[in-house]
Design a protein around this motif. Structure first.
Motif, PDB file in Angstrom:
ATOM      1  N   THR A 186       0.787  -1.038   0.236  1.00 36.65           N
ATOM      2  CA  THR A 186       0.164  -0.123  -0.294  1.00 36.65           C
ATOM      3  C   THR A 186       0.557   1.558   0.349  1.00 36.65           C
ATOM      4  N   PHE A 187       1.727   1.599   0.602  1.00 31.48           N
ATOM      5  CA  PHE A 187       2.446   2.132   1.228  1.00 31.48           C
ATOM      6  C   PHE A 187       3.288   2.828   0.122  1.00 31.48           C
ATOM      7  N   LEU A 188       4.132   1.799  -1.045  1.00 29.23           N
ATOM      8  CA  LEU A 188       4.681   1.599  -2.052  1.00 29.23           C
ATOM      9  C   LEU A 188       3.897   2.457  -3.373  1.00 29.23           C
ATOM     10  N   PHE A 189       2.232   1.760  -3.374  1.00 25.78           N
ATOM     11  CA  PHE A 189       1.221   2.660  -4.039  1.00 25.78           C
ATOM     12  C   PHE A 189       1.244   3.870  -3.804  1.00 25.78           C
ATOM     13  N   LEU A 190       1.037   4.209  -2.841  1.00 24.95           N
ATOM     14  CA  LEU A 190       1.443   5.703  -2.276  1.00 24.95           C
ATOM     15  C   LEU A 190       2.767   6.327  -2.407  1.00 24.95           C
ATOM     16  N   ASP A 191       3.605   5.647  -2.495  1.00 30.47           N
ATOM     17  CA  ASP A 191       4.849   6.821  -3.140  1.00 30.47           C
ATOM     18  C   ASP A 191       4.850   6.702  -4.677  1.00 30.47           C
ATOM     19  N   ALA A 192       4.505   5.465  -5.513  1.00 30.92           N
ATOM     20  CA  ALA A 192       4.490   6.264  -6.359  1.00 30.92           C
ATOM     21  C   ALA A 192       3.534   6.381  -7.106  1.00 30.92           C
ATOM     22  N   LEU A 193       2.174   7.058  -6.045  1.00 30.83           N
ATOM     23  CA  LEU A 193       1.234   7.779  -6.927  1.00 30.83           C
ATOM     24  C   LEU A 193       1.379   9.641  -6.476  1.00 30.83           C
ATOM     25  N   GLU A 194       2.475   9.975  -5.387  1.00 26.93           N
ATOM     26  CA  GLU A 194       2.956  10.816  -5.152  1.00 26.93           C
ATOM     27  C   GLU A 194       3.396  11.135  -6.748  1.00 26.93           C
ATOM     28  N   LYS A 195       5.120  10.593  -6.619  1.00 22.95           N
ATOM     29  CA  LYS A 195       5.531  10.471  -8.043  1.00 22.95           C
ATOM     30  C   LYS A 195       5.827  11.373  -9.520  1.00 22.95           C
ATOM     31  N   GLU A 196       4.020  10.091  -9.366  1.00 28.77           N
ATOM     32  CA  GLU A 196       3.118  10.976 -10.517  1.00 28.77           C
ATOM     33  C   GLU A 196       2.239  12.168 -10.618  1.00 28.77           C
ATOM     34  N   GLN A 197       2.689  12.205  -8.998  1.00 26.81           N
ATOM     35  CA  GLN A 197       1.354  13.427  -9.090  1.00 26.81           C
ATOM     36  C   GLN A 197       1.106  14.824 -10.483  1.00 26.81           C
ATOM     37  N   GLY A 198       2.400  15.395 -10.601  1.00 25.08           N
ATOM     38  CA  GLY A 198       2.439  16.396 -11.935  1.00 25.08           C
ATOM     39  C   GLY A 198       1.503  15.725 -12.849  1.00 25.08           C
ATOM     40  N   PHE A 199       2.499  14.463 -13.773  1.00 21.08           N
ATOM     41  CA  PHE A 199       1.512  13.437 -14.667  1.00 21.08           C
ATOM     42  C   PHE A 199      -0.458  13.629 -14.619  1.00 21.08           C
ATOM     43  N   LEU A 200      -0.199  13.201 -13.473  1.00 21.99           N
ATOM     44  CA  LEU A 200      -2.032  12.934 -12.540  1.00 21.99           C
ATOM     45  C   LEU A 200      -2.670  14.001 -12.739  1.00 21.99           C
ATOM     46  N   THR A 201      -2.169  15.008 -12.485  1.00 21.83           N
ATOM     47  CA  THR A 201      -2.706  16.770 -12.490  1.00 21.83           C
ATOM     48  C   THR A 201      -2.668  16.997 -13.965  1.00 21.83           C
ATOM     49  N   ASP A 202      -1.549  16.645 -14.627  1.00 24.92           N
ATOM     50  CA  ASP A 202      -1.888  17.073 -16.100  1.00 24.92           C
ATOM     51  C   ASP A 202      -3.029  16.225 -16.721  1.00 24.92           C
ATOM     52  N   LEU A 203      -3.382  15.423 -16.548  1.00 21.57           N
ATOM     53  CA  LEU A 203      -4.302  13.935 -16.575  1.00 21.57           C
ATOM     54  C   LEU A 203      -5.832  14.966 -16.419  1.00 21.57           C
ATOM     55  N   ASN A 204      -5.895  15.721 -16.343  1.00 16.48           N
ATOM     56  CA  ASN A 204      -6.833  16.523 -15.075  1.00 16.48           C
ATOM     57  C   ASN A 204      -8.350  15.445 -15.598  1.00 16.48           C
ATOM     58  N   PRO A 205      -8.302  14.563 -14.737  1.00 15.12           N
ATOM     59  CA  PRO A 205      -8.927  13.225 -14.397  1.00 15.12           C
ATOM     60  C   PRO A 205     -10.523  13.239 -14.260  1.00 15.12           C
ATOM     61  N   THR A 206     -11.952  13.246 -15.090  1.00 12.35           N
ATOM     62  CA  THR A 206     -13.413  12.766 -14.701  1.00 12.35           C
ATOM     63  C   THR A 206     -13.461  11.982 -14.034  1.00 12.35           C
ATOM     64  N   VAL A 207     -13.087  10.476 -13.731  1.00 11.28           N
ATOM     65  CA  VAL A 207     -13.297   9.564 -13.355  1.00 11.28           C
ATOM     66  C   VAL A 207     -12.304   9.134 -13.043  1.00 11.28           C
ATOM     67  N   CYS A 208     -12.028   8.931 -11.837  1.00 13.14           N
ATOM     68  CA  CYS A 208     -10.801   7.578 -11.213  1.00 13.14           C
ATOM     69  C   CYS A 208     -11.475   7.356  -9.992  1.00 13.14           C
ATOM     70  N   LEU A 209     -10.769   5.016 -10.937  1.00  7.66           N
ATOM     71  CA  LEU A 209     -11.866   4.244  -9.710  1.00  7.66           C
ATOM     72  C   LEU A 209     -10.528   3.393  -9.556  1.00  7.66           C
ATOM     73  N   GLU A 210     -10.675   3.304  -8.569  1.00  9.97           N
ATOM     74  CA  GLU A 210      -9.193   2.019  -7.848  1.00  9.97           C
ATOM     75  C   GLU A 210     -10.199   0.673  -7.239  1.00  9.97           C
ATOM     76  N   ILE A 211      -9.882  -0.704  -7.977  1.00  9.80           N
ATOM     77  CA  ILE A 211     -10.447  -1.371  -8.010  1.00  9.80           C
ATOM     78  C   ILE A 211      -9.798  -2.451  -6.410  1.00  9.80           C
ATOM     79  N   GLY A 212     -10.738  -3.428  -6.096  1.00 11.63           N
ATOM     80  CA  GLY A 212     -10.283  -3.339  -4.555  1.00 11.63           C
ATOM     81  C   GLY A 212      -9.753  -2.813  -3.143  1.00 11.63           C
ATOM     82  N   SER A 213     -10.210  -1.729  -3.178  1.00  8.84           N
ATOM     83  CA  SER A 213      -9.840  -0.516  -2.197  1.00  8.84           C
ATOM     84  C   SER A 213      -9.968  -1.268  -0.792  1.00  8.84           C
TER      85      SER A 213
END
Ligand code: SAM
Length: 210
Positions: A26-53
C-alpha cells in the motif's frame, strides 16, 4: 513522502481481521502516486476508479493528491466490510467518494481516466481464490495471477482515451508476461517504483495507451 498518509485512526485493531491493513505494498503504491503527481494532475481526470480499495487508504490519498471538485472518485471491493471501511476513511479525511460492492469493475465504457489496483497477488492454491472475506485480500492462486488475469482484458474497454492504469505486482506474477499481454491490447508498460519488502519483490506498474 511529503503528502501525509490518510488518517486511519478511526479503525480498531480488530477491524483488520476483516479488511486489509495497509502494508508495504500500500505504502509503495502511495509513493508511486506521489511521484506521478504532476502527470496525474495534467491528465485532469473526470473519473478515477480503484479496484479492491480495502481500507480506502489509496483512493483517499489520490483524492488529496489531485482532488478537484470536478473529479469523481469511485472504488470497488468484493468484501462488503471493505466498502464500508473505504467510505469511513474517505469521510474521516473529508474526501467525497463512492464505494461500490462489485466484482472487479462496473461496466463502464471508455470512462475511467485513472484506474488503480493493488490486487491479491500472493501465490496460493486456486481453491483460496474467489472468497468475499479477508482471504480475498491476498489469495492470487497460480502465480498469484488468477485475479490479475481477469482484470487485464477489461482495461482497454474501461479506460478513456487519455488515461492510465497503475497496478501493484510481485516478481512471482511475472511482470514481463503481463507487459506482453497488455502490449497486445495496445498498452505500454513501465515500472514506476520497486522495493524489496521481506521476501516480496514489489513493483508498481504503469500502463498507458501506445
Ligand atoms: N487497496 C488496498 C490497499 O492497497 O491497502 C487493499 C489491497 S488488498 C491487497 C486487495 C483488495 O482487493 C482487498 O480489499 C480485496 O477484498 C479486494 N478484492 C479481491 N478480489 C476482488 C474482486 N474480484 N473484485 C473487487 N475487489 C477484490
Amino acid at each position: 513522502m511529503s503528502h501525509p498518509t490518510p488518517s486511519l485512526s478511526h479503525f480498531k485493531r480488530s477491524d483488520y481481521q476483516h479488511i486489509y491493513e495497509p502494508a508495504e505494498d500500500t505504502f509503495l503504491f502511495l509513493d508511486a502516486l506521489e511521484k506521478e503527481q504532476g502527470f496525474l494532475t495534467d491528465l485532469n481526470p473526470t473519473v478515477c476508479l480503484e479496484i479492491g480499495s480495502g481500507s480506502g487508504c489509496v483512493s483517499t490519498f489520490l483524492a488529496t493528491l489531485i482532488g478537484g471538485s470536478g473529479t469523481l472518485f469511485l472504488t470497488t471491493d468484493i468484501n462488503p466490510r471493505a466498502n464500508a471501511a473505504t467510505l469511513s476513511t474517505a469521510h474521516h479525511n473529508h474526501i467525497p467518494l463512492d464505494a461500490l460492492r462489485c466484482d472487479l469493475l462496473p461496466s463502464l465504457r471508455h470512462t475511467i481516466d485513472i484506474l488503480l489496483f493493488n490486487p491479491p497477488y500472493v501465490v496460493t492454491p486456486s481453491s483460496e481464490v474467489g472468497t468475499h472475506s479477508i482471504v480475498a485480500s491476498w489469495a492470487g492462486g497460480i502465480d498469484g495471477r488468477e485475479v490479475i488475469d481477469r482484470v487485464l482484458p477489461l482495461v482497454d474497454g474501461a479506460l478513456s482515451k487519455r488515461s492510465v492504469f497503475y497496478m501493484v505486482v510481485v516478481n512471482e506474477n511475472r511482470p514481463e508476461e503481463i507487459a506482453e499481454r497488455m502490449r497486445m491490447c495496445g498498452f505500454g508498460m513501465e515500472v514506476v517504483l520497486g522495493r524489496r519488502a521481506g521476501n516480496e519483490g514489489l513493483k508498481i506498474l504503469k500502463f498507458a495507451r501506445q
